[in-house]
Design a protein around this motif. Structure first.
Motif, PDB file in Angstrom:
ATOM      1  N   ILE A   7       7.665  -2.840  -1.620  1.00 20.43           N
ATOM      2  CA  ILE A   7       6.209  -2.906  -1.762  1.00 20.43           C
ATOM      3  C   ILE A   7       5.882  -2.686  -3.234  1.00 20.43           C
ATOM      4  O   ILE A   7       6.122  -1.601  -3.769  1.00 20.43           O
ATOM      5  CB  ILE A   7       5.505  -1.809  -0.937  1.00 20.43           C
ATOM      6  CG1 ILE A   7       6.077  -1.745   0.480  1.00 20.43           C
ATOM      7  CG2 ILE A   7       4.000  -2.054  -0.902  1.00 20.43           C
ATOM      8  CD1 ILE A   7       5.648  -0.511   1.241  1.00 20.43           C
ATOM      9  N   CYS A   8       5.331  -3.717  -3.889  1.00 21.47           N
ATOM     10  CA  CYS A   8       5.064  -3.554  -5.316  1.00 21.47           C
ATOM     11  C   CYS A   8       3.677  -4.077  -5.639  1.00 21.47           C
ATOM     12  O   CYS A   8       2.922  -4.476  -4.773  1.00 21.47           O
ATOM     13  CB  CYS A   8       6.125  -4.299  -6.124  1.00 21.47           C
ATOM     14  SG  CYS A   8       5.999  -6.071  -5.858  1.00 21.47           S
ATOM     15  N   TYR A   9       3.386  -4.107  -6.927  1.00 17.79           N
ATOM     16  CA  TYR A   9       2.096  -4.614  -7.393  1.00 17.79           C
ATOM     17  C   TYR A   9       2.239  -6.031  -7.948  1.00 17.79           C
ATOM     18  O   TYR A   9       1.391  -6.516  -8.668  1.00 17.79           O
ATOM     19  CB  TYR A   9       1.520  -3.657  -8.446  1.00 17.79           C
ATOM     20  CG  TYR A   9       1.030  -2.359  -7.845  1.00 17.79           C
ATOM     21  CD1 TYR A   9      -0.317  -2.163  -7.559  1.00 17.79           C
ATOM     22  CD2 TYR A   9       1.913  -1.330  -7.536  1.00 17.79           C
ATOM     23  CE1 TYR A   9      -0.773  -0.974  -6.995  1.00 17.79           C
ATOM     24  CE2 TYR A   9       1.471  -0.140  -6.973  1.00 17.79           C
ATOM     25  CZ  TYR A   9       0.130   0.029  -6.701  1.00 17.79           C
ATOM     26  OH  TYR A   9      -0.323   1.193  -6.134  1.00 17.79           O
ATOM     27  N   GLY A  10       3.345  -6.680  -7.616  1.00 16.26           N
ATOM     28  CA  GLY A  10       3.491  -8.101  -7.923  1.00 16.26           C
ATOM     29  C   GLY A  10       4.216  -8.434  -9.213  1.00 16.26           C
ATOM     30  O   GLY A  10       4.446  -7.600 -10.075  1.00 16.26           O
ATOM     31  N   TYR A  11       4.587  -9.702  -9.306  1.00 17.16           N
ATOM     32  CA  TYR A  11       5.213 -10.248 -10.509  1.00 17.16           C
ATOM     33  C   TYR A  11       4.308 -10.041 -11.714  1.00 17.16           C
ATOM     34  O   TYR A  11       3.101  -9.859 -11.566  1.00 17.16           O
ATOM     35  CB  TYR A  11       5.370 -11.770 -10.363  1.00 17.16           C
ATOM     36  CG  TYR A  11       6.468 -12.237  -9.461  1.00 17.16           C
ATOM     37  CD1 TYR A  11       7.795 -11.927  -9.742  1.00 17.16           C
ATOM     38  CD2 TYR A  11       6.197 -13.045  -8.363  1.00 17.16           C
ATOM     39  CE1 TYR A  11       8.823 -12.399  -8.929  1.00 17.16           C
ATOM     40  CE2 TYR A  11       7.219 -13.524  -7.545  1.00 17.16           C
ATOM     41  CZ  TYR A  11       8.525 -13.203  -7.829  1.00 17.16           C
ATOM     42  OH  TYR A  11       9.532 -13.667  -7.046  1.00 17.16           O
ATOM     43  N   GLY A  12       4.886 -10.203 -12.902  1.00 19.20           N
ATOM     44  CA  GLY A  12       4.082 -10.058 -14.107  1.00 19.20           C
ATOM     45  C   GLY A  12       3.272 -11.294 -14.444  1.00 19.20           C
ATOM     46  O   GLY A  12       3.289 -11.758 -15.582  1.00 19.20           O
ATOM     47  N   LEU A  19      -7.734  -1.331 -11.148  1.00 23.17           N
ATOM     48  CA  LEU A  19      -7.344  -0.278 -10.197  1.00 23.17           C
ATOM     49  C   LEU A  19      -7.589   1.141 -10.689  1.00 23.17           C
ATOM     50  O   LEU A  19      -7.286   2.098  -9.991  1.00 23.17           O
ATOM     51  CB  LEU A  19      -5.860  -0.431  -9.818  1.00 23.17           C
ATOM     52  CG  LEU A  19      -5.490  -1.725  -9.086  1.00 23.17           C
ATOM     53  CD1 LEU A  19      -4.003  -1.768  -8.808  1.00 23.17           C
ATOM     54  CD2 LEU A  19      -6.266  -1.868  -7.787  1.00 23.17           C
ATOM     55  N   GLY A  20      -8.113   1.253 -11.912  1.00 26.91           N
ATOM     56  CA  GLY A  20      -8.424   2.595 -12.406  1.00 26.91           C
ATOM     57  C   GLY A  20      -7.208   3.322 -12.950  1.00 26.91           C
ATOM     58  O   GLY A  20      -6.130   2.765 -13.081  1.00 26.91           O
ATOM     59  N   SER A  21      -7.411   4.613 -13.228  1.00 29.72           N
ATOM     60  CA  SER A  21      -6.364   5.366 -13.920  1.00 29.72           C
ATOM     61  C   SER A  21      -5.245   5.816 -12.988  1.00 29.72           C
ATOM     62  O   SER A  21      -4.163   6.161 -13.423  1.00 29.72           O
ATOM     63  CB  SER A  21      -6.980   6.589 -14.598  1.00 29.72           C
ATOM     64  OG  SER A  21      -7.595   7.393 -13.609  1.00 29.72           O
ATOM     65  N   GLU A  22      -5.511   5.824 -11.678  1.00 24.89           N
ATOM     66  CA  GLU A  22      -4.457   6.191 -10.714  1.00 24.89           C
ATOM     67  C   GLU A  22      -4.363   5.117  -9.641  1.00 24.89           C
ATOM     68  O   GLU A  22      -5.365   4.721  -9.055  1.00 24.89           O
ATOM     69  CB  GLU A  22      -4.800   7.528 -10.031  1.00 24.89           C
ATOM     70  CG  GLU A  22      -4.531   8.734 -10.878  1.00 24.89           C
ATOM     71  CD  GLU A  22      -4.338   9.992 -10.023  1.00 24.89           C
ATOM     72  OE1 GLU A  22      -4.769   9.999  -8.850  1.00 24.89           O
ATOM     73  OE2 GLU A  22      -3.745  10.955 -10.530  1.00 24.89           O
ATOM     74  N   SER A  41       3.715   2.054 -14.362  1.00 20.36           N
ATOM     75  CA  SER A  41       2.613   1.840 -13.431  1.00 20.36           C
ATOM     76  C   SER A  41       1.804   3.128 -13.398  1.00 20.36           C
ATOM     77  O   SER A  41       2.240   4.150 -13.908  1.00 20.36           O
ATOM     78  CB  SER A  41       3.146   1.501 -12.040  1.00 20.36           C
ATOM     79  OG  SER A  41       3.586   2.671 -11.401  1.00 20.36           O
ATOM     80  N   ARG A  42       0.639   3.071 -12.781  1.00 15.40           N
ATOM     81  CA  ARG A  42      -0.186   4.279 -12.735  1.00 15.40           C
ATOM     82  C   ARG A  42      -0.074   4.946 -11.372  1.00 15.40           C
ATOM     83  O   ARG A  42      -0.990   5.587 -10.889  1.00 15.40           O
ATOM     84  CB  ARG A  42      -1.647   3.918 -13.047  1.00 15.40           C
ATOM     85  CG  ARG A  42      -1.785   3.325 -14.438  1.00 15.40           C
ATOM     86  CD  ARG A  42      -3.171   3.513 -15.006  1.00 15.40           C
ATOM     87  NE  ARG A  42      -3.250   2.895 -16.329  1.00 15.40           N
ATOM     88  CZ  ARG A  42      -4.089   1.921 -16.631  1.00 15.40           C
ATOM     89  NH1 ARG A  42      -4.931   1.463 -15.732  1.00 15.40           N
ATOM     90  NH2 ARG A  42      -4.102   1.419 -17.845  1.00 15.40           N
ATOM     91  N   VAL A  43       1.067   4.721 -10.733  1.00 11.68           N
ATOM     92  CA  VAL A  43       1.310   5.353  -9.438  1.00 11.68           C
ATOM     93  C   VAL A  43       1.633   6.824  -9.678  1.00 11.68           C
ATOM     94  O   VAL A  43       2.585   7.144 -10.392  1.00 11.68           O
ATOM     95  CB  VAL A  43       2.504   4.667  -8.721  1.00 11.68           C
ATOM     96  CG1 VAL A  43       2.857   5.398  -7.444  1.00 11.68           C
ATOM     97  CG2 VAL A  43       2.203   3.197  -8.434  1.00 11.68           C
TER      98      VAL A  43
END
Length: 344
Positions: free
Chosen positions: A212-217, A228-231, A257-259
């Motif tokens: 589960i990721c935030y996608g390709y670049g 998505l903001g700072s977090e 990432s900001r995770v």
């Protein structure tokens, strides 16, 4: 003795320029028929060798044999019309022209099993194979038959289970399901998405992973991340239920990432593929940067359950950059491995 902090990639690696257009997603093949079959196998050999030279422990095919991580699987199913395309919004982010489900979906023959057998013949190392997850599959289609995302997901889960069982029989050690959609449709993930994923792994004895990721670049994804903001707390919505699921390994995005790293506490007890390589930049990480990401993760993941990995696939990057990033991943993992062994 099992190696501590075994490294792997999320899946895709760049294809050679003679096989497909470089640094492009959905890049068309440059060969056809028998030449294409041989070209894909040659590319798979090259991709495997690059992983081995970089010291990657759990190797994959680098997705050399497929054009796209979702649609190449769907192309082999009946009930889906690729001529009749519709434009849909994928993962609530960007428009794409996608095929249409026109009838009951089914799998007439194995999709990746021959490729997996070929990879298995090339190496004695553990191998990982990626399949699209049910929810990400339905998100990459226009459904004109079932008129229910959930119903279609269950059908795909059954089909994926057939394929996964044959991949396991072909000698695959870890079967990974790619579910970037899990970062978007939280209610559906908790209502039926994780259950559909468990249907896809039913009866498997090999290890299973969900990525589960935030996608390709690509621009659509990097633009979305800026909103998505700072977090980035998306994982918080799905981790509690995933922690209780039958999936063995959870693969996620960490580096750059900001995770909030403490969200990893929510999946304590699971094996975690920690993304320590950013795929949205051409900057090659230093081994120390990789090591730092892993050290942070070790506060919330037991050392014997941590698998250093990439954030996502590297298909859109140049081969030189991807190679550098693989080397950094191995070198960074080695730094932390030594620290852990020195303490024990």
């Amino acid at each position: 003795m099992k190696k501590l902090l075994p490294t792997s990639t999320s899946g895709s690696l760049p294809k050679p320029a003679w096989l497909a257009q470089p640094e492009t997603l959905w890049s068309p093949w440059k060969l056809q028929d028998q030449e294409l079959t041989e070209g894909k196998q040659d590319a798979l050999r090259v991709s495997l060798q690059e992983q081995q030279q970089a010291g990657i422990d759990i190797v994959s095919d680098g997705e050399q044999t497929r054009q796209h991580f979702v649609t190449t699987f769907i192309e082999h199913l009946s009930g889906v019309d690729f001529e009749n395309r519709k434009t849909v919004k994928i993962r609530d982010r960007y428009d794409a022209s996608v095929p249409t489900v026109v009838g009951a979906v089914s799998r007439q023959k194995p999709v990746f099993v021959e490729d997996a057998k070929f990879l298995r013949q090339q190496t004695k190392q553990p191998i990982k194979w990626a399949l699209p997850g049910p929810m990400t599959m339905i998100d990459t289609l226009y459904d004109d038959h079932y008129h229910s995302r959930e119903k279609l997901a269950w059908e795909f889960a059954k089909i994926l289970n057939q394929e996964a069982k044959e991949l396991e029989a072909a000698g695959v050690d870890i079967i990974q399901f790619d579910e970037p959609a899990f970062n978007v449709f939280f209610d559906e993930v908790n209502d039926w998405g994780i259950a559909a994923l468990e249907r896809a792994i039913e009866g498997l004895k090999c290890e299973t992973a969900v990525h589960i990721c935030y996608g390709y670049g690509i621009k659509a994804n990097t633009d979305w991340k800026k909103t998505l903001g700072s977090e980035w707390r998306q994982y918080e919505e799905v981790f509690p239920k995933l922690q209780k699921s039958n999936i063995d390994i959870i693969s996620l995005e960490c580096h750059n990432s900001r995770v909030p790293i403490e969200l990893l506490e929510l999946i304590r007890g699971k094996k975690v593929m920690v993304g320590a390589i950013d795929v949205a930049t051409n900057t090659i990480e230093t081994p120390e940067e990789v090591a730092n990401t892993l050290r942070k993760a070790l506060q919330f993941v037991d050392a014997d359950k941590l698998y250093p990995c990439t954030n996502c696939g590297m298909a859109p990057l140049s081969r030189q950059v991807a190679r550098g990033k693989l080397n950094a991943l191995s070198a960074g993992a080695e730094i932390v491995r030594r620290e852990l062994l020195a303490k024990s």
